[in-house]
Scaffold this active site. Structure first.
Site, PDB file in Angstrom:
ATOM      1  N   ASP A  14       0.879  -1.158   0.000  1.00  0.00           N
ATOM      2  CA  ASP A  14       0.000   0.000   0.000  1.00  0.00           C
ATOM      3  C   ASP A  14       0.927   1.221   0.000  1.00  0.00           C
ATOM      4  O   ASP A  14       2.081   1.119   0.403  1.00  0.00           O
ATOM      5  CB  ASP A  14      -0.873  -0.032   1.262  1.00  0.00           C
ATOM      6  CG  ASP A  14      -1.719   1.218   1.421  1.00  0.00           C
ATOM      7  OD1 ASP A  14      -2.338   1.638   0.419  1.00  0.00           O
ATOM      8  OD2 ASP A  14      -1.756   1.763   2.533  1.00  0.00           O
ATOM      9  N   ARG A  15       0.450   2.366  -0.455  1.00  0.00           N
ATOM     10  CA  ARG A  15       1.346   3.536  -0.489  1.00  0.00           C
ATOM     11  C   ARG A  15       1.227   4.383   0.777  1.00  0.00           C
ATOM     12  O   ARG A  15       2.127   4.410   1.599  1.00  0.00           O
ATOM     13  CB  ARG A  15       1.088   4.385  -1.736  1.00  0.00           C
ATOM     14  CG  ARG A  15       2.268   5.330  -2.024  1.00  0.00           C
ATOM     15  CD  ARG A  15       1.938   6.403  -3.039  1.00  0.00           C
ATOM     16  NE  ARG A  15       1.147   7.471  -2.427  1.00  0.00           N
ATOM     17  CZ  ARG A  15       0.740   8.570  -3.077  1.00  0.00           C
ATOM     18  NH1 ARG A  15       1.037   8.728  -4.350  1.00  0.00           N
ATOM     19  NH2 ARG A  15       0.020   9.482  -2.465  1.00  0.00           N
ATOM     20  N   ASP A  16       0.088   5.067   0.918  1.00  0.00           N
ATOM     21  CA  ASP A  16      -0.057   6.027   2.013  1.00  0.00           C
ATOM     22  C   ASP A  16      -0.135   5.322   3.365  1.00  0.00           C
ATOM     23  O   ASP A  16      -1.008   4.498   3.594  1.00  0.00           O
ATOM     24  CB  ASP A  16      -1.298   6.891   1.776  1.00  0.00           C
ATOM     25  CG  ASP A  16      -1.197   7.630   0.435  1.00  0.00           C
ATOM     26  OD1 ASP A  16      -0.271   8.431   0.284  1.00  0.00           O
ATOM     27  OD2 ASP A  16      -2.032   7.367  -0.455  1.00  0.00           O
ATOM     28  N   GLU A  22       1.446   9.058   6.336  1.00  0.00           N
ATOM     29  CA  GLU A  22       0.048   9.345   5.987  1.00  0.00           C
ATOM     30  C   GLU A  22      -0.238  10.841   6.102  1.00  0.00           C
ATOM     31  O   GLU A  22      -0.082  11.437   7.152  1.00  0.00           O
ATOM     32  CB  GLU A  22      -0.877   8.557   6.940  1.00  0.00           C
ATOM     33  CG  GLU A  22      -2.350   8.805   6.742  1.00  0.00           C
ATOM     34  CD  GLU A  22      -2.892   8.271   5.437  1.00  0.00           C
ATOM     35  OE1 GLU A  22      -3.621   9.011   4.760  1.00  0.00           O
ATOM     36  OE2 GLU A  22      -2.601   7.118   5.080  1.00  0.00           O
ATOM     37  N   TYR A  25      -4.670  13.062   1.285  1.00  0.00           N
ATOM     38  CA  TYR A  25      -4.681  13.391  -0.147  1.00  0.00           C
ATOM     39  C   TYR A  25      -3.334  13.955  -0.623  1.00  0.00           C
ATOM     40  O   TYR A  25      -3.271  14.927  -1.360  1.00  0.00           O
ATOM     41  CB  TYR A  25      -5.849  14.337  -0.471  1.00  0.00           C
ATOM     42  CG  TYR A  25      -7.140  13.775   0.051  1.00  0.00           C
ATOM     43  CD1 TYR A  25      -7.646  12.575  -0.458  1.00  0.00           C
ATOM     44  CD2 TYR A  25      -7.824  14.380   1.094  1.00  0.00           C
ATOM     45  CE1 TYR A  25      -8.808  12.013   0.050  1.00  0.00           C
ATOM     46  CE2 TYR A  25      -8.994  13.824   1.611  1.00  0.00           C
ATOM     47  CZ  TYR A  25      -9.479  12.645   1.083  1.00  0.00           C
ATOM     48  OH  TYR A  25     -10.623  12.080   1.586  1.00  0.00           O
ATOM     49  N   THR A  56      -2.561   1.038  -4.614  1.00  0.00           N
ATOM     50  CA  THR A  56      -3.028   2.183  -3.819  1.00  0.00           C
ATOM     51  C   THR A  56      -4.389   2.726  -4.259  1.00  0.00           C
ATOM     52  O   THR A  56      -4.641   2.887  -5.453  1.00  0.00           O
ATOM     53  CB  THR A  56      -1.961   3.315  -3.848  1.00  0.00           C
ATOM     54  OG1 THR A  56      -2.425   4.446  -3.124  1.00  0.00           O
ATOM     55  CG2 THR A  56      -1.600   3.735  -5.263  1.00  0.00           C
ATOM     56  N   ASN A  57      -5.248   2.967  -3.274  1.00  0.00           N
ATOM     57  CA  ASN A  57      -6.493   3.710  -3.517  1.00  0.00           C
ATOM     58  C   ASN A  57      -6.133   5.190  -3.582  1.00  0.00           C
ATOM     59  O   ASN A  57      -5.391   5.671  -2.718  1.00  0.00           O
ATOM     60  CB  ASN A  57      -7.492   3.519  -2.368  1.00  0.00           C
ATOM     61  CG  ASN A  57      -8.155   2.156  -2.364  1.00  0.00           C
ATOM     62  OD1 ASN A  57      -8.029   1.382  -3.295  1.00  0.00           O
ATOM     63  ND2 ASN A  57      -8.876   1.864  -1.297  1.00  0.00           N
ATOM     64  N   ARG A 113     -11.128  -0.555  -6.184  1.00  0.00           N
ATOM     65  CA  ARG A 113     -10.904   0.123  -4.906  1.00  0.00           C
ATOM     66  C   ARG A 113     -10.842  -0.910  -3.784  1.00  0.00           C
ATOM     67  O   ARG A 113     -11.770  -1.698  -3.598  1.00  0.00           O
ATOM     68  CB  ARG A 113     -12.032   1.129  -4.653  1.00  0.00           C
ATOM     69  CG  ARG A 113     -11.889   1.897  -3.350  1.00  0.00           C
ATOM     70  CD  ARG A 113     -12.974   2.967  -3.224  1.00  0.00           C
ATOM     71  NE  ARG A 113     -13.035   3.482  -1.870  1.00  0.00           N
ATOM     72  CZ  ARG A 113     -12.191   4.388  -1.371  1.00  0.00           C
ATOM     73  NH1 ARG A 113     -11.223   4.877  -2.126  1.00  0.00           N
ATOM     74  NH2 ARG A 113     -12.309   4.806  -0.114  1.00  0.00           N
ATOM     75  N   LYS A 114      -9.715  -0.927  -3.049  1.00  0.00           N
ATOM     76  CA  LYS A 114      -9.633  -1.850  -1.912  1.00  0.00           C
ATOM     77  C   LYS A 114     -10.754  -1.512  -0.931  1.00  0.00           C
ATOM     78  O   LYS A 114     -11.005  -0.337  -0.710  1.00  0.00           O
ATOM     79  CB  LYS A 114      -8.259  -1.706  -1.229  1.00  0.00           C
ATOM     80  CG  LYS A 114      -7.090  -2.174  -2.095  1.00  0.00           C
ATOM     81  CD  LYS A 114      -5.734  -1.949  -1.430  1.00  0.00           C
ATOM     82  CE  LYS A 114      -5.384  -0.468  -1.376  1.00  0.00           C
ATOM     83  NZ  LYS A 114      -4.037  -0.205  -0.824  1.00  0.00           N
ATOM     84  N   LYS A 140      -4.258  -0.728   6.850  1.00  0.00           N
ATOM     85  CA  LYS A 140      -5.695  -0.691   7.133  1.00  0.00           C
ATOM     86  C   LYS A 140      -6.314  -2.054   6.869  1.00  0.00           C
ATOM     87  O   LYS A 140      -5.788  -2.841   6.074  1.00  0.00           O
ATOM     88  CB  LYS A 140      -6.396   0.332   6.221  1.00  0.00           C
ATOM     89  CG  LYS A 140      -6.119   1.767   6.576  1.00  0.00           C
ATOM     90  CD  LYS A 140      -7.069   2.704   5.853  1.00  0.00           C
ATOM     91  CE  LYS A 140      -6.877   2.698   4.371  1.00  0.00           C
ATOM     92  NZ  LYS A 140      -7.232   3.954   3.725  1.00  0.00           N
TER      93      LYS A 140
END
Length: 194
Positions: A14-16, A22, A25, A56-57, A113-114, A140
């Site tokens: 995951d990215r963020d 975190e 946006y 990533t979302n 979208r996850k 998450k």
């Protein structure tokens, strides 16, 4: 009879909250801050034969906070930063949609979208990945659920991004507070061959 070599395996990131600190946006290079231990984790994974792929979302695109072009520019920079550490991010997959907050054609209840698994499935198809031998690292529950839906072998959760509940920790195959701890749990040090 010769047993065919197994397909490739991937460390999905995951990215963020996993790769970068975190920040709501995030889309500007000057705001991007790598999480401590990310390069060391990726080096250990690469040494163990894992392909590195980001999943990533990015609902900020759907919400109109930044464009796909701005996101892609940032990702080009992120990949170059990994290259500076002699690491190759093979690819990144992103979901620009949101089912309720999206504007225009981005307002979609999609499967990418996850917690939907589509980005993982697309990556597996594109790179001939054995998902059962792969690892999904997220911060998450939705990351774990996407991994579960795609039948990823190991779902790892880290406490480097969103607040993680005890219940979320139980849903993970591996939980660690930091990426350094996660590296040790996923890739225990092997004696160096000299």
């Amino acid at each position: 009879m010769q047993i065919p070599l197994s397909r490739n395996k991937s460390l999905f990131l995951d990215r963020d909250g996993v790769i970068n600190v975190e920040k709501d946006y995030l889309h500007r290079i000057q705001d991007f801050e790598f999480v401590d231990g990310i390069f060391e984790l990726c080096q250990a994974a690469a040494d163990a034969g894992y392909t590195l792929i980001i999943i990533t979302n990015q609902s900020g695109i759907a919400r109109g906070y930044y464009t796909e072009h701005q996101f892609q520019q940032l990702m080009t920079w992120v990949m170059s930063e990994f290259s500076r550490h002699q690491l190759t991010i093979t690819d990144y997959f992103y979901c620009p949609h949101h089912p309720t907050k999206g504007t225009g054609h981005y307002r979609v209840d999609c499967n990418c979208r996850k917690p939907g698994p589509q980005m993982l499935l697309d990556a597996a198809q594109k790179y001939d990945l054995d998902l059962s031998q792969s690892i999904m690292v997220g911060d998450k529950l939705t990351d774990l659920q996407a991994g579960e839906a795609a039948q990823v072998g190991t779902k790892a959760l880290v406490g480097t991004g969103h607040a993680v509940s005890g219940e979320d920790q139980l849903a993970a195959d591996v939980y660690a507070d930091t990426l350094t701890e996660l590296k040790t749990r996923l890739f225990p040090a092997t004696p160096e061959n000299h």
